[in-house]
Scaffold this active site. Sequence first.
Site, short mmCIF file in Angstrom:
data_model
loop_
_atom_site.label_atom_id
_atom_site.label_comp_id
_atom_site.label_asym_id
_atom_site.label_seq_id
_atom_site.Cartn_x
_atom_site.Cartn_y
_atom_site.Cartn_z
N GLU A 59 15.43 -76.37 -33.72
CA GLU A 59 14.56 -76.13 -34.86
C GLU A 59 14.66 -77.31 -35.83
OE1 GLU A 59 15.72 -73.21 -37.86
OE2 GLU A 59 13.71 -72.36 -37.69
N GLU A 101 17.61 -62.46 -39.83
CA GLU A 101 16.33 -63.10 -39.51
C GLU A 101 16.60 -64.60 -39.47
OE1 GLU A 101 13.68 -61.64 -38.62
OE2 GLU A 101 14.28 -59.60 -39.12
N CYS A 146 9.96 -70.26 -40.54
CA CYS A 146 10.74 -69.93 -39.34
C CYS A 146 9.84 -69.78 -38.12
CB CYS A 146 11.53 -68.65 -39.58
SG CYS A 146 10.50 -67.31 -40.18
N LYS A 165 21.57 -63.34 -53.32
CA LYS A 165 22.19 -64.67 -53.32
C LYS A 165 21.13 -65.62 -52.78
CE LYS A 165 24.09 -67.81 -51.58
NZ LYS A 165 23.44 -69.15 -51.68
P1 NAD Z 1 20.77 -71.53 -44.37
O1 NAD Z 1 21.23 -70.72 -43.21
O2 NAD Z 1 21.35 -72.87 -44.57
O3 NAD Z 1 21.04 -70.73 -45.74
C1 NAD Z 1 20.54 -69.42 -45.95
C2 NAD Z 1 21.35 -68.77 -47.06
O4 NAD Z 1 22.69 -68.57 -46.61
C3 NAD Z 1 21.45 -69.58 -48.34
O5 NAD Z 1 21.36 -68.70 -49.46
C4 NAD Z 1 22.83 -70.20 -48.24
O6 NAD Z 1 23.39 -70.54 -49.49
C5 NAD Z 1 23.59 -69.04 -47.61
N1 NAD Z 1 24.84 -69.42 -46.93
C6 NAD Z 1 25.23 -70.63 -46.45
N2 NAD Z 1 26.47 -70.52 -45.89
C7 NAD Z 1 26.85 -69.23 -46.00
C8 NAD Z 1 28.00 -68.49 -45.59
N3 NAD Z 1 29.02 -69.07 -44.95
N4 NAD Z 1 28.04 -67.17 -45.87
C9 NAD Z 1 27.01 -66.55 -46.49
N5 NAD Z 1 25.90 -67.20 -46.90
C10 NAD Z 1 25.81 -68.52 -46.66
O7 NAD Z 1 19.18 -71.54 -44.24
P2 NAD Z 1 18.14 -72.39 -45.08
O8 NAD Z 1 18.35 -73.82 -44.72
O9 NAD Z 1 18.19 -71.97 -46.51
O10 NAD Z 1 16.76 -71.86 -44.46
C11 NAD Z 1 16.22 -72.36 -43.30
C12 NAD Z 1 16.54 -71.45 -42.13
O11 NAD Z 1 16.07 -70.13 -42.39
C13 NAD Z 1 15.80 -71.88 -40.87
O12 NAD Z 1 16.67 -71.82 -39.78
C14 NAD Z 1 14.69 -70.84 -40.73
O13 NAD Z 1 14.22 -70.65 -39.44
C15 NAD Z 1 15.36 -69.63 -41.27
N6 NAD Z 1 14.38 -68.63 -41.67
C16 NAD Z 1 14.20 -67.53 -40.87
C17 NAD Z 1 13.23 -66.57 -41.20
C18 NAD Z 1 13.00 -65.36 -40.34
O14 NAD Z 1 12.36 -64.42 -40.80
N7 NAD Z 1 13.51 -65.32 -39.12
C19 NAD Z 1 12.47 -66.74 -42.35
C20 NAD Z 1 12.68 -67.87 -43.15
C21 NAD Z 1 13.65 -68.81 -42.79
#
Ligand code: NAD
Length: 489
Positions: free
Chosen positions: A383, A248, A282, A173
């Site tokens: 962040e 993550e 991240c 997804k």
């Molecule tokens: P996000 O949390 O908004 O979304 C991530 C994914 O979750 C998307 O596919 C989104 O559609 C889905 N999602 C949203 N609501 C959901 C729900 N209720 N249930 C299940 N899935 C749902 O994150 P983003 O804005 O796409 O990415 C940025 C974030 O990702 C930042 O906080 C960043 O730090 C983090 N990140 C972490 C790592 C790591 O390895 N720790 C790596 C990359 C990004």
Amino acid sequence: MEQKRMLIGGEWVEAGSGEWSDNLNPHSGEVICQVPSATVEDVDRAVEAAHKAYYETWREIHPADRAKLMFKLADAIDECADDIARMETADMGKPYNQSSGDVPATADIFRFYAGIADKIEGECLVTPAKTFGYTLHEPFGVVASITPWNFPVVMIGMKGAPALAAGNCTIFKPASSSPSTALELGRLATEVGFPPGVVQVITGEGGAMGSRLAGHPLVGKVTFTGSTAVGRKILEASINNIAKVTLELGGKTANIVLPDADMDMAVAAAARTIFLNCGQICTAGSRLLLHESIKDEFLAKLIPLAESLKVGDPFDEATKLGPISSKQQYDTVLSYIDTGKSEGATLLTGGSGPDDPALAHGFYVSPTIFGDVTADMTIAQEEIFGPVLSVTTFKDEDEAVEIANGTDYGLAAALWTRDVSAVHNLAARLEAGIVWVNCTNIFGPWMPYGGYKVSGLGFEAGIEGLKEFTRVKTVLIDTTDTPTTWPTE
Ligand code: NAD
């Protein structure tokens, strides 16, 4: 308008609801294509198809043959590398010169785990006399892989490769703002011969559909990368199926420079770690912690370097920073810049987009540096996920550790010094899943990582990351043929 379908059970399908969502190009602000807005019912169809594929086909395939399919997929990714890189850049604004590195890196992730697929071994146990016991590392069956928009294609590799190597079927997804490369990898997986249902891709907003995927009773494992806020929702959803969850999540990496550091190396890295991918990493070094004795000299080098980085069309070879990936994230970044100013930090450079009419419709923010940031300010705690750097000074190592550890996050830290005692002392005291020394943001499938505190749960990558996609079964055999007795007999 191109409408890309999603991959469920080996078929390219629309959402059951017939609804589509727009996929915007963050450079032009124009809609590039539409993808289906999957519903809860679509999720159910995908999970049932994966469950069927696992029990009817995939688990019967020998691990060495799984590996062959994964190697073929890696080759297919390399063959289409340029198309995939262009898709990624159009989808999320990452400069093409960076996307074109992400694609071969993704192929190599599949190769790394393909090489391990037929070497996942259990153990022979030391058991009581006349018994024999061993463990098996078995797949979960159906894995839900939910990914963010900052490294869309790499994330498919980081989650899909170990999931498949361990013998699972996986449903991707991708983030709603960058779905194209996940769909493309789904197409390639189908072409190289993965059986229907083993690799599937569903598209649309997370919300109810994402929660259904994370909490579906037939999903045994959820691997999620994204924000801490959504990570909490994943955990809530998994109360339903008690799935094994790997998270993550977000970070607020402290990049700590001691007075003896090689200043030129540290300056170059300080810029790269926060401005690469427009700060949408991240582990971006979003907090620069400088020893007070080197602050002025350091900033005198860093600010002109930041101002020299070309912000512009991500397809221009000279571009270092493309647009922010979505309008929503662009607004978030600008609002943090306002907060930084209103809380009293000093804006040293940046703060808005470049004054270039060619970029007027895109979501651009120039490299932004705030000085005089105190550890309690919002921009030092939360962040931002954009090209915004906070600079704070410290007087000694104790204060550096206190500031570095003083957020809820604990994803990574970086340290610049040639003093070996300081390296060991600080690495031990920093509350972070990764501590880089005299380097930043080096990753690879060989390197396990997982966040401390609210930055994560479990591990990704490496052999540790592969184990997260298996569950341990113990088999114990009594070789005596004697009847079982009660403890007192
Ligand atoms: P996000 O949390 O908004 O979304 C991530 C994914 O979750 C998307 O596919 C989104 O559609 C889905 N999602 C949203 N609501 C959901 C729900 N209720 N249930 C299940 N899935 C749902 O994150 P983003 O804005 O796409 O990415 C940025 C974030 O990702 C930042 O906080 C960043 O730090 C983090 N990140 C972490 C790592 C790591 O390895 N720790 C790596 C990359 C990004």
